[in-house]
Motif scaffolding. Structure first.
Motif, PDB file in Angstrom:
ATOM      1  N   VAL A 248      -7.615  -9.235  -2.702  1.00 38.82           N
ATOM      2  CA  VAL A 248      -6.292  -9.851  -2.768  1.00 38.82           C
ATOM      3  C   VAL A 248      -5.440  -9.039  -3.733  1.00 38.82           C
ATOM      4  CG1 VAL A 248      -4.961 -11.923  -3.304  1.00 38.82           C
ATOM      5  CG2 VAL A 248      -7.231 -12.136  -2.267  1.00 38.82           C
ATOM      6  N   SER A 249      -4.325  -8.537  -3.244  1.00 44.11           N
ATOM      7  CA  SER A 249      -3.455  -7.666  -4.023  1.00 44.11           C
ATOM      8  C   SER A 249      -2.104  -8.334  -4.239  1.00 44.11           C
ATOM      9  CB  SER A 249      -3.274  -6.327  -3.281  1.00 44.11           C
ATOM     10  OG  SER A 249      -2.214  -5.571  -3.822  1.00 44.11           O
ATOM     11  N   GLY A 250      -1.481  -8.060  -5.383  1.00 44.90           N
ATOM     12  CA  GLY A 250      -0.160  -8.640  -5.628  1.00 44.90           C
ATOM     13  C   GLY A 250       0.303  -8.387  -7.039  1.00 44.90           C
ATOM     14  N   GLY A 251       1.549  -8.711  -7.302  1.00 48.19           N
ATOM     15  CA  GLY A 251       2.100  -8.560  -8.634  1.00 48.19           C
ATOM     16  C   GLY A 251       1.757  -9.747  -9.507  1.00 48.19           C
ATOM     17  N   THR A 252       2.249  -9.702 -10.753  1.00 45.48           N
ATOM     18  CA  THR A 252       2.022 -10.796 -11.692  1.00 45.48           C
ATOM     19  C   THR A 252       2.632 -12.088 -11.158  1.00 45.48           C
ATOM     20  OG1 THR A 252       2.033  -9.264 -13.550  1.00 45.48           O
ATOM     21  CG2 THR A 252       2.438 -11.577 -14.048  1.00 45.48           C
ATOM     22  N   SER A 348     -12.256 -10.054  -4.688  1.00 46.29           N
ATOM     23  CA  SER A 348     -11.664  -9.793  -5.987  1.00 46.29           C
ATOM     24  C   SER A 348     -10.152  -9.704  -5.828  1.00 46.29           C
ATOM     25  CB  SER A 348     -12.219  -8.495  -6.593  1.00 46.29           C
ATOM     26  OG  SER A 348     -11.743  -8.328  -7.924  1.00 46.29           O
ATOM     27  N   THR A 349      -9.445  -9.558  -6.965  1.00 45.59           N
ATOM     28  CA  THR A 349      -7.995  -9.364  -6.935  1.00 45.59           C
ATOM     29  C   THR A 349      -7.650  -8.104  -7.725  1.00 45.59           C
ATOM     30  OG1 THR A 349      -7.406 -10.566  -8.975  1.00 45.59           O
ATOM     31  CG2 THR A 349      -7.701 -11.876  -6.972  1.00 45.59           C
ATOM     32  N   VAL A 350      -6.469  -7.568  -7.440  1.00 49.79           N
ATOM     33  CA  VAL A 350      -5.995  -6.380  -8.122  1.00 49.79           C
ATOM     34  C   VAL A 350      -4.474  -6.435  -8.176  1.00 49.79           C
ATOM     35  CG1 VAL A 350      -5.876  -5.016  -5.994  1.00 49.79           C
ATOM     36  CG2 VAL A 350      -6.146  -3.855  -8.173  1.00 49.79           C
ATOM     37  N   HIS A 351      -3.895  -5.892  -9.253  1.00 50.24           N
ATOM     38  CA  HIS A 351      -2.442  -5.806  -9.356  1.00 50.24           C
ATOM     39  C   HIS A 351      -1.957  -4.576  -8.590  1.00 50.24           C
ATOM     40  CE1 HIS A 351      -2.668  -8.745 -12.637  1.00 50.24           C
ATOM     41  NE2 HIS A 351      -1.385  -8.918 -12.443  1.00 50.24           N
ATOM     42  N   ALA A 352      -1.175  -4.789  -7.540  1.00 50.66           N
ATOM     43  CA  ALA A 352      -0.596  -3.692  -6.773  1.00 50.66           C
ATOM     44  C   ALA A 352       0.549  -4.235  -5.923  1.00 50.66           C
ATOM     45  CB  ALA A 352      -1.651  -3.015  -5.885  1.00 50.66           C
ATOM     46  N   ASN A 353       1.466  -3.327  -5.535  1.00 52.96           N
ATOM     47  CA  ASN A 353       2.664  -3.752  -4.806  1.00 52.96           C
ATOM     48  C   ASN A 353       2.478  -3.806  -3.303  1.00 52.96           C
ATOM     49  OD1 ASN A 353       4.251  -3.996  -7.156  1.00 52.96           O
ATOM     50  ND2 ASN A 353       4.660  -1.791  -7.159  1.00 52.96           N
ATOM     51  N   ALA A 358      -2.917  -0.668  -3.565  1.00 54.86           N
ATOM     52  CA  ALA A 358      -4.170  -1.291  -3.997  1.00 54.86           C
ATOM     53  C   ALA A 358      -5.328  -0.297  -3.886  1.00 54.86           C
ATOM     54  CB  ALA A 358      -4.455  -2.538  -3.164  1.00 54.86           C
ATOM     55  N   ILE A 359      -5.322   0.505  -2.818  1.00 54.27           N
ATOM     56  CA  ILE A 359      -6.357   1.532  -2.676  1.00 54.27           C
ATOM     57  C   ILE A 359      -6.261   2.548  -3.802  1.00 54.27           C
ATOM     58  CG2 ILE A 359      -7.186   3.407  -1.207  1.00 54.27           C
ATOM     59  CD1 ILE A 359      -7.806   0.679  -0.065  1.00 54.27           C
ATOM     60  N   SER A 360      -5.024   2.982  -4.115  1.00 55.88           N
ATOM     61  CA  SER A 360      -4.830   3.947  -5.202  1.00 55.88           C
ATOM     62  C   SER A 360      -5.251   3.368  -6.547  1.00 55.88           C
ATOM     63  CB  SER A 360      -3.360   4.386  -5.254  1.00 55.88           C
ATOM     64  OG  SER A 360      -2.975   5.034  -4.057  1.00 55.88           O
ATOM     65  N   ARG A 361      -4.947   2.090  -6.768  1.00 60.13           N
ATOM     66  CA  ARG A 361      -5.330   1.431  -8.013  1.00 60.13           C
ATOM     67  C   ARG A 361      -6.849   1.390  -8.155  1.00 60.13           C
ATOM     68  NH1 ARG A 361      -3.979  -0.293 -12.515  1.00 60.13           N
ATOM     69  NH2 ARG A 361      -4.466  -2.497 -12.248  1.00 60.13           N
ATOM     70  N   LEU A 362      -7.544   1.057  -7.063  1.00 61.77           N
ATOM     71  CA  LEU A 362      -9.003   1.027  -7.101  1.00 61.77           C
ATOM     72  C   LEU A 362      -9.559   2.402  -7.475  1.00 61.77           C
ATOM     73  CD1 LEU A 362     -10.124  -1.149  -4.048  1.00 61.77           C
ATOM     74  CD2 LEU A 362     -10.422  -1.666  -6.471  1.00 61.77           C
TER      75      LEU A 362
END
Length: 470
Positions: A248-252, A348-353, A358-362
């Protein structure tokens, strides 16, 4: 001006002095106002006034003096009775003429100081408030229905706010002081708390509380709130039940953790689930759940237990699924390895736009683990581990929505290939400056239809046919 005179002056300002002596013996009381009284005259404003603050502080001191040895805060009803008795005695001895409403405010205020969070407690108890932002003791903002509003609540000073902060962080075995001036914590109901104190916070202690709904949301609630469509939830339900790995990806404050809670509801009850979080906030409904929470270092700077440590330990606990509340650093590598070594259906979750970010953040977070893996090997591992990326977003007006669901379809020329299955299409804004749009399929069927059929999920290609807006 004496306290009695200040109370009398404020009563005149609030309107009326219709008295009823029967409410409390030896006191002249004003009847309670009807439940429909304007919000501007609610206890939230009055509890911040100097006269009642001074009285509350005196009553609190008397309560401690008289009941220091028999005040059991676990017995909330017993504490309230003691607070009421001390408050009525205080009012009588000073011959104060107070209204029923003022007496109730005094009792509630002292009770909240003892068993609750002081001036914050009314905001915590208000189900319409989703976030509380304390910039400094004299400035508090709240989020209500997606809108930021300045609250009339204030604190008596840095000391009162710091006492409340200490009470919150100490309840979960954490600390915040000059040597460690930032802290993540949680309330008893699972609401997330972030604290920053001086010298980092220049105008006094500041605190942000992200509240969770007291009622656990389900798929139907997401549809009712316009956060997702029925087709989206049918697909996600099948993805979770058939053990696809979901990110699950998203901003704050975009609703990532809330969505993760909803998705966890699709996990079969017989499976063993282990959750790993910085500050425990997931609320799984299954019976076979083990919850683990990281731990910061102690005052000597030792004893820290990181998310990575917990994820690695979870692999030794015979999990069917592992849920990491949020990947922020090197634990991403351990999470990917878990997904690739037989622990299917992990989340899991990750902060991404967006899903590509999200792939780049990982990839970046895997490098933070200190690994010597080449970039191509990391990308290959991500493509093999992650099956579905769900993007959440706060749209115009503050509503939180699923704005895209994408499948990971392997590698294409060394890059992770994504297939967008569903999206939210915003078509404009309404008169109240809120986003207007609709959820729809993109027309591209799932890359994993064979997987769904083999696992008994009854998905048809009709689910992926685009639909028009209402």
């Amino acid at each position: 001006m004496a306290l009695t005179e200040r109370l009398a002056a404020r009563r005149a300002l609030l309107g009326g002095d219709n008295e009823s002596p029967a409410a409390v013996p030896a006191l002249r009381m004003v009847p309670e106002r009807p439940a429909t009284e304007p919000a501007a005259q609610s206890p939230l404003r009055i509890t911040a006034e100097a006269d009642l603050s001074a009285a509350r502080a005196e009553i609190h001191s008397l309560l401690v003096d008289q009941h220091a040895n028999d005040l059991d805060i676990s017995d909330r009803e017993g504490v309230r009775q003691k607070v009421s008795a001390v408050t009525e005695d205080y009012v009588r001895r000073r011959a104060l003429k107070v209204s029923q409403r003022e007496l109730r405010i005094l009792v509630d205020g002292v009770f909240d100081e003892v068993c609750g969070l002081g001036p914050l407690q009314p905001l915590i108890d208000d189900p319409e408030i989703s976030e509380i932002m304390i910039n400094h003791p004299r400035q508090v903002f709240i989020e209500r229905h997606g809108r930021l509003i300045r609250s009339e609540i204030t604190f008596e000073g840095d000391r009162q706010l710091k006492q409340i902060i200490d009470r919150i962080v100490a309840s979960i075995g954490r600390r915040v002081d000059e040597s460690s001036p930032m802290c993540d914590a949680r309330l008893r109901d699972g609401s997330r708390v972030n604290v920053v104190i001086p010298p980092l916070a220049l105008e006094g202690p500041c605190m942000t509380i992200r509240k969770f709904s007291r009622e656990k949301l389900g798929p139907g609630d997401l549809m009712r709130l316009g956060a997702a469509s029925e087709q989206m939830l049918d697909y996600l339900g099948a993805a979770v039940r058939t053990k696809l790995n979901v990110l699950v990806s998203g901003g704050t404050s975009s609703g990532k953790t809330t969505l993760l809670n909803v998705l966890s509801g699709f996990i079969p009850d017989q499976e063993r689930v282990i959750t790993v979080e910085d500050a425990a906030e997931l609320q799984l409904r299954q019976a076979h759940v083990i919850r683990m929470e990281s731990r910061p270092p102690n005052v000597e700077g030792v004893g820290a237990v990181e998310i990575r440590d917990l994820v690695r330990n979870a692999l030794r606990m015979r999990p069917d699924r592992i849920i990491v509340g949020e990947c922020r650093g090197g634990e991403a590598l351990d999470m990917l390895q878990a997904m690739n070594t037989g622990h299917e259906g992990s989340m899991s979750t990750v902060h991404a736009n967006n899903p590509a970010d999200a792939i780049s953040r990982l990839e970046t977070m895997v490098l933070m683990a200190g690994t010597d893996l080449p970039s191509r090997a990391i990308i290959k591992q991500i493509a093999a581990a992650v099956d579905v990326i769900v993007q959440t977003q706060r749209v115009r007006g503050g509503a939180r929505k699923i704005v895209r669901i994408s499948e990971v379809c392997g590698l294409n020329d060394g890059e992770v290939e994504l297939r967008d299955l569903f999206e939210y299409r915003q078509t404009g804004v309404d008169d109240e400056d809120r986003a207007v749009g609709h959820h729809t399929a993109t027309g591209i069927p799932s890359h994993r239809m064979e997987h769904f059929r083999a696992r008994g999920a009854n998905l048809t290609e009709a689910l992926f046919v685009p639909t028009g807006g209402a």
